[in-house]
Motif scaffolding. Structure first.
Motif, mmCIF file in Angstrom:
data_model
loop_
_atom_site.group_PDB
_atom_site.id
_atom_site.type_symbol
_atom_site.label_atom_id
_atom_site.label_comp_id
_atom_site.label_asym_id
_atom_site.label_seq_id
_atom_site.Cartn_x
_atom_site.Cartn_y
_atom_site.Cartn_z
ATOM 1 N N VAL A 185 0.930 -1.284 -0.126
ATOM 2 C CA VAL A 185 -0.045 -0.115 0.078
ATOM 3 C C VAL A 185 1.002 1.265 0.141
ATOM 4 O O VAL A 185 0.475 2.340 -0.401
ATOM 5 C CB VAL A 185 -1.028 -0.017 1.174
ATOM 6 C CG1 VAL A 185 -2.078 1.189 1.052
ATOM 7 C CG2 VAL A 185 -1.651 -1.371 1.224
ATOM 8 N N LEU A 206 0.721 3.851 -2.843
ATOM 9 C CA LEU A 206 -0.545 4.645 -2.850
ATOM 10 C C LEU A 206 -0.327 5.880 -2.210
ATOM 11 O O LEU A 206 -1.295 6.796 -2.386
ATOM 12 C CB LEU A 206 -1.846 3.890 -2.039
ATOM 13 C CG LEU A 206 -2.088 2.504 -2.842
ATOM 14 C CD1 LEU A 206 -3.278 1.836 -2.355
ATOM 15 C CD2 LEU A 206 -2.390 2.734 -4.399
ATOM 16 N N ALA A 225 -5.974 8.421 -3.038
ATOM 17 C CA ALA A 225 -6.599 7.440 -2.277
ATOM 18 C C ALA A 225 -5.993 7.539 -0.732
ATOM 19 O O ALA A 225 -4.709 7.687 -0.627
ATOM 20 C CB ALA A 225 -6.437 6.285 -3.120
ATOM 21 N N THR A 240 -7.737 3.019 3.438
ATOM 22 C CA THR A 240 -8.785 2.272 2.978
ATOM 23 C C THR A 240 -8.314 1.577 1.794
ATOM 24 O O THR A 240 -9.123 0.581 1.210
ATOM 25 C CB THR A 240 -9.702 3.647 2.629
ATOM 26 O OG1 THR A 240 -9.855 4.327 3.648
ATOM 27 C CG2 THR A 240 -11.233 3.263 1.822
ATOM 28 N N ALA A 241 -7.550 2.133 0.763
ATOM 29 C CA ALA A 241 -7.276 1.467 -0.302
ATOM 30 C C ALA A 241 -6.456 0.038 -0.087
ATOM 31 O O ALA A 241 -6.839 -0.889 -0.800
ATOM 32 C CB ALA A 241 -6.167 2.153 -1.236
ATOM 33 N N ALA A 301 -9.435 -2.156 0.677
ATOM 34 C CA ALA A 301 -10.326 -2.684 -0.530
ATOM 35 C C ALA A 301 -9.492 -3.676 -1.389
ATOM 36 O O ALA A 301 -10.089 -4.493 -2.032
ATOM 37 C CB ALA A 301 -10.616 -1.179 -1.459
ATOM 38 N N PHE A 322 -8.137 -0.782 -9.816
ATOM 39 C CA PHE A 322 -7.390 0.423 -9.373
ATOM 40 C C PHE A 322 -6.831 1.199 -10.307
ATOM 41 O O PHE A 322 -6.323 2.185 -10.077
ATOM 42 C CB PHE A 322 -6.421 -0.368 -8.504
ATOM 43 C CG PHE A 322 -6.624 -0.942 -7.068
ATOM 44 C CD1 PHE A 322 -7.022 -0.125 -6.128
ATOM 45 C CD2 PHE A 322 -6.886 -2.199 -7.211
ATOM 46 C CE1 PHE A 322 -7.569 -0.602 -5.045
ATOM 47 C CE2 PHE A 322 -7.512 -2.750 -5.787
ATOM 48 C CZ PHE A 322 -7.759 -1.941 -4.839
ATOM 49 N N GLY A 355 -3.328 3.444 -9.291
ATOM 50 C CA GLY A 355 -3.628 2.707 -7.806
ATOM 51 C C GLY A 355 -2.681 1.984 -7.094
ATOM 52 O O GLY A 355 -2.489 2.249 -5.993
#
Length: 200
Positions: free
Chosen positions: A132, A135, A140, A144-145, A148, A186, A190
């Motif tokens: 992550v 990101l 984003a 939270t990403a 997801a 994404f 993403g």
């Protein structure tokens, strides 16, 4: 009758691994609810009390399986280049280790305070979180990403293991199918190289 492999494992002093292997076979075919230490002892060709020496009880055995699974997952995720590729490896881990996957995410089956389980879960979580970090520069929210992305990979893996994707995939490699799905979800911004061509 226990297999020659089980007997050799026991006589070589690796009763713990022999019982784990037998347990994984049972879970893969019948589910965690079918586990019995007495039955596993019979499969391994040892006394009914022998598995309890290593695992104490059924919960101890399932906890050991979960810890082993999280360690295997952490190894599978290590050094993946981006979030999408971690998802691909997550799906492939589930396909390769379906019995571990069944047990790992059912906390009511484990001893939540087991040190080996906690350490293994933290290893796997660290590897998941590492995907992550890319990101952070986007709009984003990374947390939270991350949820997801995990939901997408875990949901895909669960549908795969329960054969709900047999027809939709039509024989396609699950990892490749997930790679495309993650790219659609994404996009290129993403998680590193998450869109465009469907490369290996």
């Amino acid at each position: 009758m226990p297999s020659d492999t089980s007997r050799r494992a026991y006589h070589h002093g690796d009763l713990r691994q022999a019982v784990l292997a037998a347990a994984l076979d049972v879970i893969a075919t019948e589910g965690p609810g079918a586990l019995s230490l007495r039955d596993l002892a019979r499969r391994a060709g040892v006394s009914h009390a022998a598995p309890a020496h290593h695992f104490k009880d059924r919960t101890g055995l399932l906890t050991a399986i979960a810890a082993q699974g999280y360690d295997l997952l952490a190894d599978a995720l290590a050094d993946a280049p981006d979030l999408r590729e971690r998802g691909v490896r997550y799906v492939r881990f589930a396909a390769a280790h379906p019995a571990h996957f069944q047990v790992m995410f059912q906390p009511d089956l484990h001893r939540a305070d087991d040190p080996e389980l906690l350490a293994a879960k933290e290893r796997a979580s660290t590897e998941l979180r590492a995907g992550v970090t890319g990101l952070a520069a986007t709009s984003a929210d990374p947390r939270t990403a991350g949820i997801a992305a995990w939901s997408l990979a875990h949901g895909f893996a669960t549908l795969l293991l329960t054969h709900n994707l047999d027809d939709p995939l039509a024989g396609r490699d699950p990892g490749e199918a997930f790679r495309s799905l993650a790219g659609l979800t994404f996009g290129r911004d993403g998680a590193g190289d998450t869109g465009g061509s469907d490369h290996s």
